[in-house]
Design a protein around this motif. Structure first.
Motif, PDB file in Angstrom:
ATOM      1  N   TYR A  26     -13.376  24.651 -36.124  1.00  0.00           N
ATOM      2  CA  TYR A  26     -14.706  25.524 -34.963  1.00  0.00           C
ATOM      3  C   TYR A  26     -13.353  25.511 -33.636  1.00  0.00           C
ATOM      4  O   TYR A  26     -13.409  26.212 -33.300  1.00  0.00           O
ATOM      5  CB  TYR A  26     -15.611  25.054 -34.870  1.00  0.00           C
ATOM      6  CG  TYR A  26     -17.004  25.516 -35.845  1.00  0.00           C
ATOM      7  CD1 TYR A  26     -17.258  26.991 -36.015  1.00  0.00           C
ATOM      8  CD2 TYR A  26     -18.058  25.213 -37.057  1.00  0.00           C
ATOM      9  CE1 TYR A  26     -17.631  27.775 -37.016  1.00  0.00           C
ATOM     10  CE2 TYR A  26     -18.086  25.236 -37.789  1.00  0.00           C
ATOM     11  CZ  TYR A  26     -18.376  26.843 -38.023  1.00  0.00           C
ATOM     12  OH  TYR A  26     -19.516  27.285 -38.488  1.00  0.00           O
TER      13      TYR A  26
ATOM     14  N   ILE B 289     -19.118  29.818 -31.319  1.00  0.00           N
ATOM     15  CA  ILE B 289     -17.398  29.946 -30.400  1.00  0.00           C
ATOM     16  C   ILE B 289     -17.237  30.750 -29.108  1.00  0.00           C
ATOM     17  O   ILE B 289     -16.935  29.944 -27.799  1.00  0.00           O
ATOM     18  CB  ILE B 289     -16.445  30.698 -31.901  1.00  0.00           C
ATOM     19  CG1 ILE B 289     -16.177  29.694 -32.410  1.00  0.00           C
ATOM     20  CG2 ILE B 289     -15.299  30.144 -30.644  1.00  0.00           C
ATOM     21  CD1 ILE B 289     -15.596  30.520 -34.001  1.00  0.00           C
TER      22      ILE B 289
ATOM     23  N   LYS C  93     -16.024  30.085 -44.091  1.00  0.00           N
ATOM     24  CA  LYS C  93     -17.522  28.822 -43.525  1.00  0.00           C
ATOM     25  C   LYS C  93     -17.058  29.421 -41.798  1.00  0.00           C
ATOM     26  O   LYS C  93     -17.646  28.932 -40.945  1.00  0.00           O
ATOM     27  CB  LYS C  93     -16.883  27.776 -43.560  1.00  0.00           C
ATOM     28  CG  LYS C  93     -17.860  26.671 -42.987  1.00  0.00           C
ATOM     29  CD  LYS C  93     -18.019  25.311 -43.668  1.00  0.00           C
ATOM     30  CE  LYS C  93     -18.806  23.935 -42.922  1.00  0.00           C
ATOM     31  NZ  LYS C  93     -18.613  22.906 -43.385  1.00  0.00           N
ATOM     32  N   TYR C  94     -15.857  29.311 -42.029  1.00  0.00           N
ATOM     33  CA  TYR C  94     -15.204  29.603 -39.954  1.00  0.00           C
ATOM     34  C   TYR C  94     -14.951  30.670 -39.358  1.00  0.00           C
ATOM     35  O   TYR C  94     -14.036  30.748 -38.481  1.00  0.00           O
ATOM     36  CB  TYR C  94     -14.040  28.708 -39.295  1.00  0.00           C
ATOM     37  CG  TYR C  94     -14.616  27.542 -40.489  1.00  0.00           C
ATOM     38  CD1 TYR C  94     -15.746  26.580 -39.363  1.00  0.00           C
ATOM     39  CD2 TYR C  94     -14.506  26.673 -41.384  1.00  0.00           C
ATOM     40  CE1 TYR C  94     -15.731  25.141 -39.869  1.00  0.00           C
ATOM     41  CE2 TYR C  94     -14.811  25.419 -42.094  1.00  0.00           C
ATOM     42  CZ  TYR C  94     -15.349  24.613 -41.203  1.00  0.00           C
ATOM     43  OH  TYR C  94     -15.857  23.442 -41.315  1.00  0.00           O
TER      44      TYR C  94
ATOM     45  N   THR D 146     -14.038  34.444 -37.841  1.00  0.00           N
ATOM     46  CA  THR D 146     -15.418  34.947 -37.046  1.00  0.00           C
ATOM     47  C   THR D 146     -15.587  36.894 -36.522  1.00  0.00           C
ATOM     48  O   THR D 146     -14.958  37.343 -38.281  1.00  0.00           O
ATOM     49  CB  THR D 146     -14.259  35.038 -34.930  1.00  0.00           C
ATOM     50  OG1 THR D 146     -13.622  35.445 -35.619  1.00  0.00           O
ATOM     51  CG2 THR D 146     -14.115  34.117 -35.081  1.00  0.00           C
TER      52      THR D 146
ATOM     53  N   ASN E 260     -21.242  32.356 -36.101  1.00  0.00           N
ATOM     54  CA  ASN E 260     -19.404  31.620 -35.827  1.00  0.00           C
ATOM     55  C   ASN E 260     -19.355  32.010 -34.402  1.00  0.00           C
ATOM     56  O   ASN E 260     -18.623  31.297 -34.158  1.00  0.00           O
ATOM     57  CB  ASN E 260     -18.120  31.966 -36.718  1.00  0.00           C
ATOM     58  CG  ASN E 260     -18.635  30.789 -38.279  1.00  0.00           C
ATOM     59  OD1 ASN E 260     -19.449  29.893 -38.116  1.00  0.00           O
ATOM     60  ND2 ASN E 260     -18.012  31.152 -39.626  1.00  0.00           N
ATOM     61  N   SER E 261     -19.253  33.528 -34.739  1.00  0.00           N
ATOM     62  CA  SER E 261     -18.764  34.161 -32.785  1.00  0.00           C
ATOM     63  C   SER E 261     -19.644  33.976 -31.754  1.00  0.00           C
ATOM     64  O   SER E 261     -18.747  33.243 -31.246  1.00  0.00           O
ATOM     65  CB  SER E 261     -18.414  35.388 -33.212  1.00  0.00           C
ATOM     66  OG  SER E 261     -17.527  36.367 -34.228  1.00  0.00           O
TER      67      SER E 261
ATOM     68  N   ARG F  71     -22.976  34.887 -41.890  1.00  0.00           N
ATOM     69  CA  ARG F  71     -21.868  33.906 -41.040  1.00  0.00           C
ATOM     70  C   ARG F  71     -21.107  34.059 -39.998  1.00  0.00           C
ATOM     71  O   ARG F  71     -20.947  33.082 -39.091  1.00  0.00           O
ATOM     72  CB  ARG F  71     -21.586  32.810 -42.238  1.00  0.00           C
ATOM     73  CG  ARG F  71     -20.496  32.023 -42.727  1.00  0.00           C
ATOM     74  CD  ARG F  71     -21.557  31.040 -42.475  1.00  0.00           C
ATOM     75  NE  ARG F  71     -21.019  29.793 -40.968  1.00  0.00           N
ATOM     76  CZ  ARG F  71     -21.160  28.402 -41.429  1.00  0.00           C
ATOM     77  NH1 ARG F  71     -22.531  27.958 -41.369  1.00  0.00           N
ATOM     78  NH2 ARG F  71     -20.253  27.497 -40.951  1.00  0.00           N
ATOM     79  N   ALA F  72     -20.450  34.813 -39.695  1.00  0.00           N
ATOM     80  CA  ALA F  72     -19.162  35.107 -39.035  1.00  0.00           C
ATOM     81  C   ALA F  72     -20.409  35.309 -37.425  1.00  0.00           C
ATOM     82  O   ALA F  72     -19.415  34.687 -36.766  1.00  0.00           O
ATOM     83  CB  ALA F  72     -18.264  36.694 -39.041  1.00  0.00           C
TER      84      ALA F  72
ATOM     85  N   SER G  60      -7.491  34.208 -34.684  1.00  0.00           N
ATOM     86  CA  SER G  60      -9.072  33.200 -35.691  1.00  0.00           C
ATOM     87  C   SER G  60      -8.509  33.950 -37.185  1.00  0.00           C
ATOM     88  O   SER G  60      -8.453  33.652 -37.737  1.00  0.00           O
ATOM     89  CB  SER G  60     -10.553  34.760 -35.143  1.00  0.00           C
ATOM     90  OG  SER G  60     -10.255  34.327 -34.141  1.00  0.00           O
TER      91      SER G  60
END
Length: 284
Positions: free
Chosen positions: A146, A84, A229-230, A232, A80-81, A76-77, A221
């Protein structure tokens, strides 16, 4: 009768050999951490803590990778990364292109002072901005989203991108813009169809810097995001460190996963990146 070609003297060979030896030593030192990271990711705990340390993996296993990919928040991270970093890079290139074109093509009132002021934004320590930004983001409800990472990294990477792209835009003759506008292009059309394609190395250089800086960013971060969830990758890798123990196998495996996109960026953009750095050094 032709003279025989003379063999290079010792005074030329020895410096060359010494140079190659030094270069090889530098390469070994530079690659050692990455090599050790990969080797450790294939070891179990007993091998990692064995004394003396060994480069040979007696029982190589991908158990650490399986655990990282299926039992942690790293996947998941990673998403996200990637989201972003990609969004930030695209926005940096787009917005910085307009700013750089303005600095390169127009004699704006106070333009030189404004361009120089970008250096102060680049030199500002990130920790100084932490508390003010946290208060602002808390007031407008941006914490744990995000948006908070994208906007922050956009602001942090913008000065360098503008300065880099301005140098490249100035190297493109203004006559090319004028010729495009005579052929029917607008000023914006000339920028996108003429100036930017001819400044591709500069765009790639600015994009790589923005992507890598955003990919590895940790402090903002860590403080602006609370939920998994968000988070990184730079923050997720911290989960492998507990209060009394560190999961070195998992941490090394996660580090390899984090390094993979960076390696791909350099492999595919290396030619433009080197060209951008060398061109900027003589055109700035």
């Amino acid at each position: 009768m032709k003279a025989k070609p003379q063999k290079p003297g010792t005074h030329r060979i020895l410096p060359a050999v010494a140079g190659y030896i030094i270069l090889a030593a530098v390469i070994v030192v530079a690659l050692f951490p990455a090599l050790w990271m990969f080797i450790s990711s294939l070891k179990d705990a007993s091998e990692i803590f064995s004394l003396p340390p060994s480069f040979v993996v007696e029982h190589p296993s991908f158990e650490n990778y399986h655990r990282v990919l299926f039992e942690t928040t790293v996947p998941r991270a990673f998403f996200n990364s990637l989201l972003i970093s990609s969004t930030t890079t695209a926005l940096v290139i787009l917005i910085a292109s307009f700013a750089a074109y303005g600095f390169a093509r127009f004699a704006l009132p106070g333009g030189k002072a404004l361009s120089t002021s970008l250096l102060f934004g680049q030199m500002m320590p990130a920790v100084v901005l932490l508390v003010p930004l946290f208060k602002i983001y808390s007031a407008i409800g941006f914490i744990d989203t995000y948006r908070v990472n994208i906007i922050t990294n956009l602001a942090v990477n913008m000065p360098m991108a503008v300065l880099t792209m301005t140098a490249f835009f100035r190297s493109i003759p203004e006559e090319m813009d004028e010729a495009a506008m005579i052929d029917g292009c607008s000023r914006i059309g000339a920028m996108f169809r003429v100036v930017m394609p001819n400044s591709a190395p500069g765009l790639v250089t600015a994009g790589i810097f923005a992507f890598l800086n955003t990919w590895e960013e940790f402090m903002f971060s860590m403080n602006f995001v609370n939920s998994a969830k968000y988070k990184t990758l730079a923050v997720a890798i911290k989960e492998f460190k507990g209060q009394f123990i560190i999961d070195w196998g998992g941490m090394m495996s996660a580090a390899v996963v984090i390094s993979f996109p960076v390696l791909l960026v350099f492999l595919f953009c290396n030619k433009y990146f080197i060209k951008g750095l060398t061109s900027g050094s003589v055109k700035g």
